[in-house]
Design an enzyme around this catalytic site. Structure first.
Site, PDB file in Angstrom:
ATOM      1  N   MET A 154      44.105  46.564  41.160  1.00 54.34           N
ATOM      2  CA  MET A 154      42.716  46.174  41.388  1.00 54.34           C
ATOM      3  C   MET A 154      42.560  45.737  42.836  1.00 54.34           C
ATOM      4  SD  MET A 154      41.159  46.694  38.556  1.00 54.34           S
ATOM      5  CE  MET A 154      41.640  47.115  36.880  1.00 54.34           C
ATOM      6  N   ASP A 155      42.073  46.648  43.656  1.00 57.39           N
ATOM      7  CA  ASP A 155      42.002  46.422  45.095  1.00 57.39           C
ATOM      8  C   ASP A 155      40.916  45.406  45.447  1.00 57.39           C
ATOM      9  OD1 ASP A 155      42.530  47.193  47.950  1.00 57.39           O
ATOM     10  OD2 ASP A 155      40.437  47.838  47.783  1.00 57.39           O
ATOM     11  N   ALA A 156      41.268  44.442  46.308  1.00 64.89           N
ATOM     12  CA  ALA A 156      40.305  43.465  46.855  1.00 64.89           C
ATOM     13  C   ALA A 156      39.478  42.798  45.767  1.00 64.89           C
ATOM     14  CB  ALA A 156      39.395  44.155  47.879  1.00 64.89           C
TER      15      ALA A 156
END
Length: 588
Positions: free
Chosen positions: A237-239
């Protein structure tokens, strides 16, 4: 009796999540919509809780889809051949960085979440890798490309997209917003309804999505289900820390953000009990730990404090900060784990040092990195001053010397030492491809793009890489072979299970040491690393080895003859002292 007590567990849990996020909607209707979008029935059986979905054999390779290229061949095909031919028994999991069509940021400005970038290959190439390795994919969930169809529809005021992006106004109180960039937070765009201001945490080309609109959440449930159908088992889960925004707040780590992670985990684990969610939250250590939740958010979190702390340790020859941090780290409870890494496609973040290393020592690290050819990325602090946020350098070059003495001839030994420490720590080890093969700074790419991170994003021509790995006179071959052998050895040791016991040992500031014991307690490994360029002598009595066991260094094969004597560690030497030999482990 509570109203929800008679509902199926999945439906009950989804209603609880949604009530936090969207209290004014018809809760059960939206819950059923999201369950259906994941391809589930409300009666789906829940997974067994607190189950470790990993063991000591797990090791992750981090790579772009085109880190290795060959003329007239799809890069994903080239990448798979490299992994098959060179990394068997060393890694079993692969993180292919965003492989979707994009407009900037080397993939993190996604234009279409459901397509593979044709310049890399297609879904069949992705599935071919997933058939042989645990595949990790980014879910670039916070923002989307300003050149995407959704954003084009936003400007035209059409669906899907019209209400998919977060808006604010320059007159709003945005003074508390935490930013990882110095670029403007709001970007003005012209739409069919007139001028609007969209929220851009990272850049004007990366427009933040509006998760206050449940339709956006439903879109991502569909996206994740599609990835599952293509063989993806690990979701990064990016950023994600920036996901939910509220004007007048820092807009980071808000309760709703944590609730969305819980909701997605609920759906993912009911669909595929062996799937894993990893949160990418490059923030101070205490904030990062919150993403475990109560073992109901991320299965795995990145150990973001490890890269700068370990780098500081080896450049200073002093492990005090690293030891203090490790003693403060809570053991990951069953069903959760840390992801250990030293380098990645991004730079080495310095914000995770907050509360761990003071400004004076942090500046010493920054000066050393500049001396070794690296770059430094800054952001404005809340006080309005520029503060070093990230150092950008290939890890091999970052370890070419020390703070005090400058470059020296211990570069390769120091580099190997760093990775032997990393792979022995509690957690799952992850190797950026350019660390595994000891790639150096790419100044040509840096000059071409003008982006500091490009210095550590080299693209190898396949033949040039294979030649480097075959040449015994080049550091690439020496390091790659030693790291590969160490990884194959590591994956056989039960004491290196990601959730095995870990205790810090105190053997002075020049030796970083810790003890691992397997979950079943059949194996103990004492991991000792000389983090200086001077020889270190250790009194074995100080380690408290059990006298009835025979202790062997797994890395050298040498057995300790006198447990009351001394152990001599050469500069940057690591030993793994085990009471159980590899052959014993295999037999067991």
């Amino acid at each position: 009796m509570p109203e929800n007590s008679s509902k199926p567990e999945l439906l009950r849990r989804m209603v609880e999540h949604i009530s936090v996020l969207y209290p004014n909607v018809e809760l059960e209707a939206l819950a059923k919509e999201l369950i259906s979008a994941m391809g589930l029935e409300v009666t789906a059986e829940p997974p067994r809780p607190h189950r470790n979905l990993w063991d000591q054999a797990d090791c992750l390779l981090i790579t772009y889809g085109n880190s290795i290229v060959k003329p007239d061949e799809k890069p994903l095909t080239t990448l798979k051949r490299f992994i098959d031919d060179y990394l068997q028994g060393a890694v079993n999991s692969v993180h292919i960085l965003p492989f979707f069509p994009y407009s900037s940021d080397d993939g993190f400005s996604v234009m279409d979440y459901l397509m593979v970038n044709p310049a890399l290959g297609d879904w069949e190439d992705i599935t071919a890798i997933a058939d042989n390795y645990k595949l990790m994919s980014d879910v670039v969930i916070n923002h989307m490309s300003a050149r995407s169809r959704w954003f084009d529809n936003f400007k035209k005021r059409l669906d899907p997209g019209k209400d998919y992006f977060f808006e604010a106004h320059p007159d709003d109180d945005l003074s508390e917003v935490v930013r990882p960039r110095n670029s403007p937070l709001l970007t003005e765009v012209e739409t069919a309804d007139g001028s609007r201001y969209v929220w851009c945490t990272f850049s004007a080309d990366q427009v933040d999505l509006n998760f206050k609109n449940p339709a956006v959440l439903a879109e991502f449930v569909n996206i994740i289900r599609h990835y599952l159908s293509r063989g993806v088992k690990i979701f990064r889960m990016d950023a994600v820390a920036f996901l939910w925004k509220e004007v007048g707040t820092p807009s980071i780590h808000l309760q709703e953000t944590h609730e969305i992670i819980k909701l997605l985990r609920t759906l993912v684990e009911h669909h595929s009990p062996d799937a894993v969610i990893i949160t990418e939250t490059n923030v101070p250590n205490r904030e990062n730990l919150t993403y475990f939740g109560n073992a109901n958010e991320a299965h795995i979190i990145y150990n973001f404090s490890l890269p700068p702390l370990l780098l500081y340790t080896l450049l200073s020859g002093d492990c005090r900060h690293l030891k203090t941090w490790m003693m403060s780290m809570p053991p990951a409870q069953a069903g959760t784990a840390y992801l250990n890494f030293i380098a990645s496609h991004d730079g080495i973040g310095l914000r995770p040092l907050d509360g761990l290393v003071d400004d004076e020592h942090r500046e010493e690290l920054v000066k050393a990195i500049r001396k070794f050819g690296g770059k430094v990325t800054y952001r404005k602090s809340r006080e309005g001053v520029d503060k070093a946020y990230e150092i950008n350098i290939a890890l091999y070059d970052a370890l070419k010397g020390t703070m005090e003495g400058g470059a020296d001839h211990w570069q390769s030994q120091r580099f190997i030492c760093a990775h032997l420490i990393m792979m022995a720590l509690e957690g799952v080890p992850a190797f950026y491809i350019h660390s595994l093969i000891a790639t150096e700074n790419d100044y040509a790419k840096l000059e071409n793009t003008g982006h500091n991170r490009s210095i550590n994003r080299h693209v190898w021509q396949e033949q040039a890489l294979y030649d480097a790995l075959a040449d015994k006179d080049r550091h690439h071959q020496i390091i790659f072979e030693q790291l590969g052998d160490s990884l194959r050895l590591r994956c056989q040791q039960p004491a290196f299970h990601p959730n095995a016991t870990q205790f810090t040992l105190h053997l002075g500031t020049g030796v970083f040491a810790f003890w691992r014991q397997s979950i079943q307690r059949e194996q103990s490994i004492f991991c000792l690393s000389n983090v200086t360029r001077s020889e270190q002598l250790i009194n074995l009595a100080d380690i408290n080895l059990i006298g009835t066991d025979q202790w062997t260094d797994l890395l050298s094969g040498e057995t300790l003859a006198d447990l009351e004597g001394q152990l001599k560690l050469s500069p940057y030497q690591t030993v793994w002292l085990s009471n159980l030999l590899v052959s014993d482990t295999l037999a067991g």
